[in-house]
Write a protein that holds these residues in place. Structure first.
Motif, short mmCIF file in Angstrom:
data_model
loop_
_atom_site.label_atom_id
_atom_site.label_comp_id
_atom_site.label_asym_id
_atom_site.label_seq_id
_atom_site.Cartn_x
_atom_site.Cartn_y
_atom_site.Cartn_z
N VAL A 12 42.30 78.89 61.24
CA VAL A 12 43.14 79.79 62.03
C VAL A 12 42.89 79.54 63.51
O VAL A 12 41.88 78.95 63.90
CB VAL A 12 42.85 81.26 61.69
CG1 VAL A 12 43.13 81.54 60.22
CG2 VAL A 12 41.41 81.63 62.04
N ALA A 13 43.82 80.00 64.35
CA ALA A 13 43.57 79.97 65.79
C ALA A 13 42.61 81.09 66.18
O ALA A 13 41.60 80.87 66.86
CB ALA A 13 44.88 80.09 66.56
N VAL A 14 42.91 82.31 65.74
CA VAL A 14 42.06 83.48 66.00
C VAL A 14 41.82 84.18 64.67
O VAL A 14 42.75 84.39 63.89
CB VAL A 14 42.73 84.44 67.00
CG1 VAL A 14 41.90 85.71 67.16
CG2 VAL A 14 42.93 83.76 68.35
N GLY A 15 40.57 84.56 64.46
CA GLY A 15 40.27 85.28 63.24
C GLY A 15 40.72 86.73 63.31
O GLY A 15 41.63 87.16 62.60
N PHE A 16 40.10 87.51 64.21
CA PHE A 16 40.34 88.95 64.26
C PHE A 16 40.55 89.37 65.72
O PHE A 16 39.72 89.09 66.57
CB PHE A 16 39.14 89.69 63.65
CG PHE A 16 38.69 89.10 62.35
CD1 PHE A 16 39.44 89.24 61.20
CD2 PHE A 16 37.52 88.35 62.29
CE1 PHE A 16 39.03 88.67 60.00
CE2 PHE A 16 37.10 87.77 61.10
CZ PHE A 16 37.86 87.94 59.95
N PHE A 17 41.66 90.05 65.99
CA PHE A 17 42.01 90.41 67.36
C PHE A 17 42.34 91.90 67.44
O PHE A 17 43.09 92.43 66.63
CB PHE A 17 43.22 89.61 67.84
CG PHE A 17 43.70 90.02 69.21
CD1 PHE A 17 43.04 89.59 70.35
CD2 PHE A 17 44.80 90.87 69.35
CE1 PHE A 17 43.47 90.00 71.61
CE2 PHE A 17 45.24 91.26 70.60
CZ PHE A 17 44.57 90.83 71.74
N ALA A 18 41.76 92.57 68.46
CA ALA A 18 42.11 93.96 68.76
C ALA A 18 42.48 94.06 70.23
O ALA A 18 41.71 93.64 71.10
CB ALA A 18 40.94 94.90 68.45
N GLY A 19 43.67 94.57 70.52
CA GLY A 19 44.14 94.70 71.88
C GLY A 19 44.67 96.09 72.16
O GLY A 19 44.72 96.95 71.28
N GLU A 20 45.06 96.31 73.42
CA GLU A 20 45.53 97.62 73.87
C GLU A 20 44.45 98.67 73.57
O GLU A 20 43.34 98.55 74.07
CB GLU A 20 46.90 97.93 73.26
CG GLU A 20 47.96 96.90 73.70
CD GLU A 20 49.33 97.12 73.11
OE1 GLU A 20 49.49 97.99 72.24
OE2 GLU A 20 50.26 96.41 73.53
N GLU A 21 44.71 99.66 72.75
CA GLU A 21 43.69 100.66 72.42
C GLU A 21 43.34 100.65 70.94
O GLU A 21 42.85 101.65 70.38
CB GLU A 21 44.17 102.05 72.83
CG GLU A 21 44.44 102.19 74.33
CD GLU A 21 44.93 103.58 74.69
OE1 GLU A 21 44.32 104.56 74.22
OE2 GLU A 21 45.93 103.68 75.42
N VAL A 79 40.38 78.95 68.49
CA VAL A 79 40.20 79.71 69.73
C VAL A 79 39.00 80.64 69.64
O VAL A 79 38.08 80.55 70.44
CB VAL A 79 41.48 80.51 70.07
CG1 VAL A 79 41.25 81.37 71.31
CG2 VAL A 79 42.65 79.56 70.29
N GLY A 80 39.00 81.57 68.71
CA GLY A 80 37.89 82.52 68.62
C GLY A 80 37.82 83.20 67.28
O GLY A 80 38.86 83.44 66.65
N GLY A 81 36.61 83.51 66.84
CA GLY A 81 36.45 84.22 65.59
C GLY A 81 36.91 85.67 65.69
O GLY A 81 37.68 86.16 64.87
N GLY A 101 36.42 76.95 70.08
CA GLY A 101 36.28 77.74 71.30
C GLY A 101 35.07 78.64 71.21
O GLY A 101 33.93 78.19 71.26
N ASN A 102 35.30 79.96 71.05
CA ASN A 102 34.23 80.95 71.05
C ASN A 102 34.02 81.56 69.67
O ASN A 102 34.94 81.59 68.85
CB ASN A 102 34.57 82.07 72.04
CG ASN A 102 34.88 81.54 73.42
OD1 ASN A 102 34.31 80.54 73.85
ND2 ASN A 102 35.80 82.20 74.11
N GLY A 103 32.83 82.08 69.48
CA GLY A 103 32.61 82.91 68.30
C GLY A 103 33.20 84.29 68.53
O GLY A 103 34.02 84.77 67.76
N LEU A 104 32.77 84.92 69.63
CA LEU A 104 33.29 86.22 70.06
C LEU A 104 33.81 86.11 71.47
O LEU A 104 33.24 85.38 72.29
CB LEU A 104 32.20 87.29 70.01
CG LEU A 104 31.44 87.49 68.71
CD1 LEU A 104 30.31 88.49 68.93
CD2 LEU A 104 32.37 87.97 67.61
N SER A 105 34.86 86.87 71.79
CA SER A 105 35.39 86.86 73.15
C SER A 105 35.92 88.24 73.48
O SER A 105 36.75 88.78 72.74
CB SER A 105 36.52 85.82 73.27
OG SER A 105 37.06 85.83 74.56
#
Length: 574
Positions: free
Chosen positions: A411-420, A435-437, A458-462
């Protein structure tokens, strides 16, 4: 005792000139006879302009085979029956849309190899407390109606009904088998406050739902094929119940719909090339959907909307747009589901809805799960695997996701949380990441325990902006750039975590991160970001006068030679 009557328009000796005269003769015989009698009326080929009333035990037979006898009537009912009447091989044609063309008023009626033609209205009507059986017959334009009666239909054809082709209402009980319904302007079969079984039938070209159950109806469907309908293939509404088994729907707006409190059971069905959704459950409807396949639904494979609450198990969704969507304050439970090859989201939970997903596999979709909505928007995932997607999980708005045993691979990104939004990760894994885990932005918050990220380019965490990340007992291996990156005004905690590998940096942080028990052989960089006041000025007039603050600057005067010392990010001076 059977009495035989022969009808011939040529007025041969011993025959009756029309059908009505033969029926009257039999009625007169019954009136004076002390014994129960039955009659067979054999009708010679021809066209008969008359309305028939058959009483008692009577068979009306086309002597020269089906289609050789035509009975027409411009106004009124062509055939009305009282008793036990069987009609074989006749064509019954009415022109009065205000009257039933064929009506069973009392007793039972059998139409065998009969053709009923009407311009509209009711072609055949089983009135209350009667029994009507239709076999190997054809019905053109008019509606076949069962009102508080019992009906059996076998191997019949219903063509171009101006209304519903078949309707069972007011407590009727209907069995429909081996038949074809085509071109109905409204429904193929409508069951309203009644019960119906439909099996081995073909339905095509209806203007609305091919099969409709409403007003607490019970509809049982098995082994049917439904094609090219303008509305739903099958629709349950108004607290209707029933089941659908081994049925295929192709080219409908919605393959199967449930609304306004309906609760069907749907098993082993296929919904292909639906113009909107494969399965739609809305307005407080429920239902259980097992072992079904949805292929190439143009909008959504399975949609729960406006208070719907389906349970979907062992289903497959492929092609189309979105796999499963739960929206507009709805719920849904989904287990043992496989979703693949979608250009949009495999799973979507929006607008105050709640989705529960267990043992789900997602392959080759743009997004795995995406959520967006207020704090009541939640998604719970257990044992879900995402492979070859751009982002496995995307949480936006104020939505909340809880992941247990979720894996993201390639995957490009594993898990993403944005806004609130908030994401809670338990025993989750991201491998072969571009990109990031796990990525946090805006005011998003991620809480993770036993999170594993392996092989990130890329990163593990960002974490960026004002995001917050709290990770415990986790491991990040072979992350090419950095194990964990905290930028901008972000903050968080890493507790009992390990960063392994031979390249990159273990942690780059902004001084707002608590590191507890970090295990790593890689570098940890404290990169505290300080901003220069854009209004500060420096004026040199035989010395230095500074207006405002100057940070990290080198100043020199009255020197022919200047030596500049600058610290690297790791604190070493050069």
């Amino acid at each position: 005792m059977v009495v035989k009557y022969v009808v011939s328009p040529h007025s041969r000796r011993g025959t009756y000139p029309n059908i009505t005269s033969a029926l009257r003769a039999f009625s007169a015989l019954q009136a004076v006879s002390r014994r129960r009698r039955s009659a067979v009326v054999e009708i010679a080929a021809g066209r008969y302009e008359e309305g028939l009333v058959a009483r008692g035990d009577v068979r009306l037979v086309a002597a020269e085979g089906p289609g050789s006898v035509e009975v027409h009537l411009a106004r009124g009912t062509v055939l009305e029956t009282y008793g036990s009447v069987q009609v074989e091989g006749l064509v019954l044609a009415g022109r009065d849309v205000e009257q039933d063309a064929v009506a069973c008023a009392q007793g039972s009626l059998v139409l065998d190899r009969v053709e009923v033609r009407t311009p509209g209205g009711v072609g055949t009507h089983a009135r209350p407390n009667t029994q009507v059986s239709l076999r190997d017959s054809t019905f053109l334009h008019g509606r076949t109606l069962f009102t508080a009666s019992t009906g059996t239909i076998e191997r019949c054809r219903f063509t171009d009904a101006a209304d519903n082709a078949i309707a069972a209402i007011e407590g009727a009980q209907l069995s429909l088998r081996g038949s074809r319904v085509e071109g109905s302007r409204i429904h193929g079969v409508r069951v309203c406050d009644a019960r119906a079984e439909v099996a081995d039938c073909e339905l095509t070209g209806t203007g609305h739902a091919a099969l409709m159950a409403d007003t607490r109806a019970r509809l049982v469907v098995a082994d049917c094929a439904i094609t090219a309908v303008h509305g739903e293939g099958i629709m349950f509404i108004e607290q209707s119940r029933g089941s659908v088994d081994r049925t295929r729907v192709t080219d409908a707006r919605h393959g199967l719909g449930a609304g306004s409190g309906a609760d069907p059971v749907v098993r082993d069905c296929v919904f292909t090339a639906c113009r909107d959704t494969g399965i739609i459950v809305e307005t407080d409807a429920r239902g259980r959907y097992e072992d079904c396949r949805v292929v190439d639904a143009r909008n959504v494979g399975v949609l729960s909307a406006r208070g719907g609450a389906p349970e979907v198990v062992r289903c497959q969704i492929s092609g189309g747009n979105v796999g499963i969507a739960v929206t507009e304050g709805s719920r849904g439970r989904f287990g043992d589901v496989r979703i693949e090859d979608l250009p949009n989201s495999a799973l979507r939970v929006m607008e105050g809805s709640k989705g529960t997903f267990e043992h789900v596999r997602v392959d080759r979709c743009t997004l795995g799960l995406d959520t967006n909505g207020d704090g009541g928007t939640t998604a719970d995932l257990t044992d879900v695997a995402f492979s070859e997607v751009e982002t496995a999980v995307t949480a936006l708005g104020q939505s909340r996701v809880t992941l247990r045993g979720v894996t993201a691979e390639r995957v490009a990104v594993g898990f993403f949380a944005g806004e609130e939004a908030q994401a809670h990760l338990h025993d989750c894994t991201a491998t072969t990441v571009r990109v990031g885990g796990a990525v946090v932005a805006g005011k998003g918050r991620v809480f993770a325990k036993n999170l594993t990220v392996r092989g990130s380019e890329g990163n593990g965490l960002s974490v960026a902006e004002s995001g917050y990340l709290n990770v415990a007992e986790s491991e990040f291996t072979d992350c090419a750039t950095v194990g964990a990156l905290f930028a901008d005004e972000s903050s968080g905690r890493l507790v009992d975590c390990a960063v392994n590998g031979t390249e990159g940096v273990a942690v780059i942080h902004n001084g707002r991160v608590e590191l507890v028990g970090l295990r790593t052989s890689l570098e940890v960089v404290d990169k505290t970001v300080r901003t220069v006041d854009q209004k500060s000025t420096v004026i040199h007039v035989d010395g230095v006068y500074v207006a405002g603050s100057v940070v990290n600057s080198q100043l020199a005067w009255n020197n022919d030679r200047v030596t500049q010392n600058q610290s690297n990010e790791d604190g070493r001076t050069t």
